[in-house]
Design an enzyme around this catalytic site. Structure first.
Site, PDB file in Angstrom:
ATOM      1  N   HIS A   1       8.349  25.022   6.958  1.00  9.96           N
ATOM      2  CA  HIS A   1       7.499  25.895   7.785  1.00  9.96           C
ATOM      3  C   HIS A   1       6.079  26.076   7.265  1.00  9.96           C
ATOM      4  O   HIS A   1       5.191  26.481   8.023  1.00  9.96           O
ATOM      5  CB  HIS A   1       8.151  27.261   8.007  1.00  9.96           C
ATOM      6  CG  HIS A   1       8.575  27.960   6.758  1.00  9.96           C
ATOM      7  ND1 HIS A   1       7.688  28.409   5.802  1.00  9.96           N
ATOM      8  CD2 HIS A   1       9.802  28.312   6.330  1.00  9.96           C
ATOM      9  CE1 HIS A   1       8.356  28.997   4.837  1.00  9.96           C
ATOM     10  NE2 HIS A   1       9.645  28.948   5.126  1.00  9.96           N
TER      11      HIS A   1
ATOM     12  N   HIS B   1       7.755  23.366  11.344  1.00 13.02           N
ATOM     13  CA  HIS B   1       8.524  24.300  12.156  1.00 13.02           C
ATOM     14  C   HIS B   1       7.707  25.577  12.319  1.00 13.02           C
ATOM     15  O   HIS B   1       7.215  26.133  11.354  1.00 13.02           O
ATOM     16  CB  HIS B   1       9.849  24.618  11.467  1.00 13.02           C
ATOM     17  CG  HIS B   1      10.633  25.701  12.121  1.00 13.02           C
ATOM     18  ND1 HIS B   1      11.424  25.471  13.210  1.00 13.02           N
ATOM     19  CD2 HIS B   1      10.715  27.016  11.870  1.00 13.02           C
ATOM     20  CE1 HIS B   1      11.981  26.610  13.584  1.00 13.02           C
ATOM     21  NE2 HIS B   1      11.568  27.558  12.785  1.00 13.02           N
TER      22      HIS B   1
ATOM     23  N   ASP C   1       8.139  26.399  18.555  1.00  7.48           N
ATOM     24  CA  ASP C   1       9.495  25.925  18.829  1.00  7.48           C
ATOM     25  C   ASP C   1      10.107  26.639  20.030  1.00  7.48           C
ATOM     26  O   ASP C   1      10.833  26.025  20.822  1.00  7.48           O
ATOM     27  CB  ASP C   1      10.384  26.081  17.599  1.00  7.48           C
ATOM     28  CG  ASP C   1      10.042  25.086  16.501  1.00  7.48           C
ATOM     29  OD1 ASP C   1       9.090  24.295  16.674  1.00  7.48           O
ATOM     30  OD2 ASP C   1      10.723  25.114  15.460  1.00  7.48           O
TER      31      ASP C   1
END
Length: 172
Positions: A48, A143, A148
């Site tokens: 991330h 991510h 997302d």
């Protein structure tokens, strides 16, 4: 999350949701970064890219929980790999003495389970589904919860094409 296991103390660091009503994105969303009160694992950071320093001044889960629950109240929540996310949400709710996520009037649909049922033996990651359903995910280098959520919304709408509702009534 700071890692892969809510049971061993990993925590939520980012929440992102987009709203769909009548099979259309409304533009309403929620996006929050959280202070997990612990360090990220090295592997989680690689996924991330959210540093411990960046998260240090963000609110605690306890301070945003009412905003989150207000956003999702009485909704069907589409989550890719729902057991993972709901497990983390339940762990956070347990820490602050609140009922489980499902006890807050939400219904959860697992898009990963749906994809596995429809495409057994194939890759059903979010990236694989974006490719299969021609959803542009070129902005996804790492991510990110809100990114997302938006990609999953587009994938889910294409995956369920032809349905009049996001809710499937087993009694029909």
């Amino acid at each position: 999350t700071t890692g892969l296991s809510a049971e061993t103390g990993d925590r939520i660091i980012e929440i992102g949701c987009v709203e769909i009503v009548n099979r259309r994105l409304t533009g309403r969303k929620i996006h929050l970064y959280l202070n997990p009160e612990r360090r990220n694992s090295v592997d989680a950071y690689k996924v991330h890219g959210l540093s411990d320093e960046f998260l240090a001044d963000k609110p605690l889960f306890a301070h945003i929980v009412d905003e989150l629950l207000g956003f999702v109240r009485d909704a069907e929540i589409i989550i890719h790999n729902a057991a993972f996310d709901v497990g983390f949400l339940d762990a956070e709710l347990r820490r602050i003495g609140r009922p489980t996520f499902l006890e807050h009037g939400v219904r959860v649909t697992d898009s990963l389970s749906m994809a596995r049922d429809s495409y057994p033996g194939k890759s059903n990651s979010l990236d694989a589904l974006c490719k299969r359903f021609e959803v542009n995910n070129t902005a996804r280098e790492l991510h990110g919860a809100l990114l997302d959520a938006g990609l999953l919304a587009e994938v889910y709408l294409r995956m369920t094409r032809g349905q009049d509702s996001l809710v499937i009534d087993a009694g029909d």
